[in-house]
Design a protein around this motif. Structure first.
Motif, PDB file in Angstrom:
ATOM      1  N   TYR A  59       0.832  -1.202   0.000  1.00  0.00           N
ATOM      2  CA  TYR A  59       0.000   0.000   0.000  1.00  0.00           C
ATOM      3  C   TYR A  59       0.866   1.251   0.000  1.00  0.00           C
ATOM      4  O   TYR A  59       0.628   2.182  -0.763  1.00  0.00           O
ATOM      5  N   GLU A  60       1.885   1.259   0.825  1.00  0.00           N
ATOM      6  CA  GLU A  60       2.767   2.428   0.884  1.00  0.00           C
ATOM      7  C   GLU A  60       3.485   2.655  -0.446  1.00  0.00           C
ATOM      8  O   GLU A  60       3.734   3.798  -0.830  1.00  0.00           O
ATOM      9  N   SER A  61       3.799   1.578  -1.144  1.00  0.00           N
ATOM     10  CA  SER A  61       4.492   1.718  -2.429  1.00  0.00           C
ATOM     11  C   SER A  61       3.590   2.306  -3.505  1.00  0.00           C
ATOM     12  O   SER A  61       4.083   2.817  -4.511  1.00  0.00           O
ATOM     13  N   ARG A  62       2.299   2.243  -3.317  1.00  0.00           N
ATOM     14  CA  ARG A  62       1.355   2.755  -4.308  1.00  0.00           C
ATOM     15  C   ARG A  62       1.046   4.247  -4.122  1.00  0.00           C
ATOM     16  O   ARG A  62       0.428   4.861  -4.991  1.00  0.00           O
ATOM     17  N   ILE A  63       1.454   4.841  -3.005  1.00  0.00           N
ATOM     18  CA  ILE A  63       1.220   6.263  -2.764  1.00  0.00           C
ATOM     19  C   ILE A  63       2.119   7.048  -3.714  1.00  0.00           C
ATOM     20  O   ILE A  63       3.328   6.851  -3.746  1.00  0.00           O
ATOM     21  N   SER A  64       1.514   7.929  -4.506  1.00  0.00           N
ATOM     22  CA  SER A  64       2.304   8.684  -5.475  1.00  0.00           C
ATOM     23  C   SER A  64       1.655  10.023  -5.792  1.00  0.00           C
ATOM     24  O   SER A  64       0.483  10.250  -5.509  1.00  0.00           O
ATOM     25  N   VAL A  65       2.448  10.892  -6.392  1.00  0.00           N
ATOM     26  CA  VAL A  65       1.980  12.179  -6.891  1.00  0.00           C
ATOM     27  C   VAL A  65       1.752  12.024  -8.387  1.00  0.00           C
ATOM     28  O   VAL A  65       2.637  11.589  -9.110  1.00  0.00           O
ATOM     29  N   ASP A  66       0.550  12.371  -8.827  1.00  0.00           N
ATOM     30  CA  ASP A  66       0.191  12.232 -10.239  1.00  0.00           C
ATOM     31  C   ASP A  66      -0.304  13.565 -10.774  1.00  0.00           C
ATOM     32  O   ASP A  66      -0.876  14.367 -10.042  1.00  0.00           O
ATOM     33  N   ARG A  67      -0.115  13.784 -12.057  1.00  0.00           N
ATOM     34  CA  ARG A  67      -0.629  14.979 -12.719  1.00  0.00           C
ATOM     35  C   ARG A  67      -2.146  14.856 -12.792  1.00  0.00           C
ATOM     36  O   ARG A  67      -2.676  13.799 -13.133  1.00  0.00           O
ATOM     37  N   ALA A  68      -2.851  15.927 -12.433  1.00  0.00           N
ATOM     38  CA  ALA A  68      -4.313  15.951 -12.490  1.00  0.00           C
ATOM     39  C   ALA A  68      -4.736  17.279 -13.102  1.00  0.00           C
ATOM     40  O   ALA A  68      -4.767  18.296 -12.422  1.00  0.00           O
ATOM     41  N   GLY A  69      -5.024  17.279 -14.376  1.00  0.00           N
ATOM     42  CA  GLY A  69      -5.375  18.520 -15.056  1.00  0.00           C
ATOM     43  C   GLY A  69      -4.165  19.441 -15.113  1.00  0.00           C
ATOM     44  O   GLY A  69      -3.108  19.059 -15.586  1.00  0.00           O
ATOM     45  N   GLU A  70      -4.312  20.645 -14.570  1.00  0.00           N
ATOM     46  CA  GLU A  70      -3.193  21.589 -14.536  1.00  0.00           C
ATOM     47  C   GLU A  70      -2.410  21.493 -13.239  1.00  0.00           C
ATOM     48  O   GLU A  70      -1.430  22.204 -13.058  1.00  0.00           O
ATOM     49  N   GLY A  71      -2.845  20.641 -12.320  1.00  0.00           N
ATOM     50  CA  GLY A  71      -2.173  20.521 -11.040  1.00  0.00           C
ATOM     51  C   GLY A  71      -1.704  19.104 -10.776  1.00  0.00           C
ATOM     52  O   GLY A  71      -1.500  18.312 -11.705  1.00  0.00           O
ATOM     53  N   TYR A  72      -1.549  18.792  -9.521  1.00  0.00           N
ATOM     54  CA  TYR A  72      -1.093  17.472  -9.099  1.00  0.00           C
ATOM     55  C   TYR A  72      -1.986  16.965  -7.982  1.00  0.00           C
ATOM     56  O   TYR A  72      -2.641  17.751  -7.298  1.00  0.00           O
ATOM     57  N   ARG A  73      -2.001  15.644  -7.790  1.00  0.00           N
ATOM     58  CA  ARG A  73      -2.765  15.062  -6.700  1.00  0.00           C
ATOM     59  C   ARG A  73      -1.978  13.896  -6.119  1.00  0.00           C
ATOM     60  O   ARG A  73      -1.159  13.276  -6.802  1.00  0.00           O
TER      61      ARG A  73
END
Length: 132
Positions: A59-73
């Motif tokens: 589960y911890e390995s799946r936590i990530s920052v992804d591009r979402a539109g013009e920002g990030y999530r």
């Protein structure tokens, strides 16, 4: 009485007129969003180290920052049991005794508090470059 005449010319030179300032502002906005999301990811990982009782690391390995539109999530990559761990799944309390850890929900206010500081620090760096 004699009249006073003068000529004035405007020379459009420098970062404001050649597009460097606008480009720097767009880059700054994007970098602020990324830095804030990375701070959220860091805080979520820290909290998961505290709350997970039998971590497998998946589960911890799946936590990530992804591009979402013009920002990030920040997300858990849609791990199937992610909503259950967060406490928003259909199998949480009252169906079972497990209420969830609310990791993302508890981390968001902390990230919101730190967002201004992150933006101000980054702005100082951009100002020192002379573009903003």
């Amino acid at each position: 009485m004699p009249g006073i005449e003068f000529d004035a010319r405007l020379a459009k030179r420098g970062p404001l007129f050649d597009g460097r300032t606008l480009k720097a502002l767009h880059t700054y906005r994007d970098e602020v969003s990324l830095r804030i999301a990375e701070e959220g990811e860091k805080l979520i990982r820290q909290r998961l180290h505290v709350v997970l009782q039998h971590p497998t690391g998946y589960y911890e390995s799946r936590i990530s920052v992804d591009r979402a539109g013009e920002g990030y999530r920040v997300s858990d990559g849609n791990v199937i049991y992610g909503p259950w761990l967060e406490g928003v799944g259909s199998r949480n309390s009252p169906v079972t005794r497990f209420p969830g850890y609310a990791t993302f929900r508890r981390t968001k206010p902390l990230v919101d508090q730190r967002a201004r500081q992150i933006a101000v620090q980054l702005l100082a760096r951009y100002k020192s470059m002379g573009l903003i």
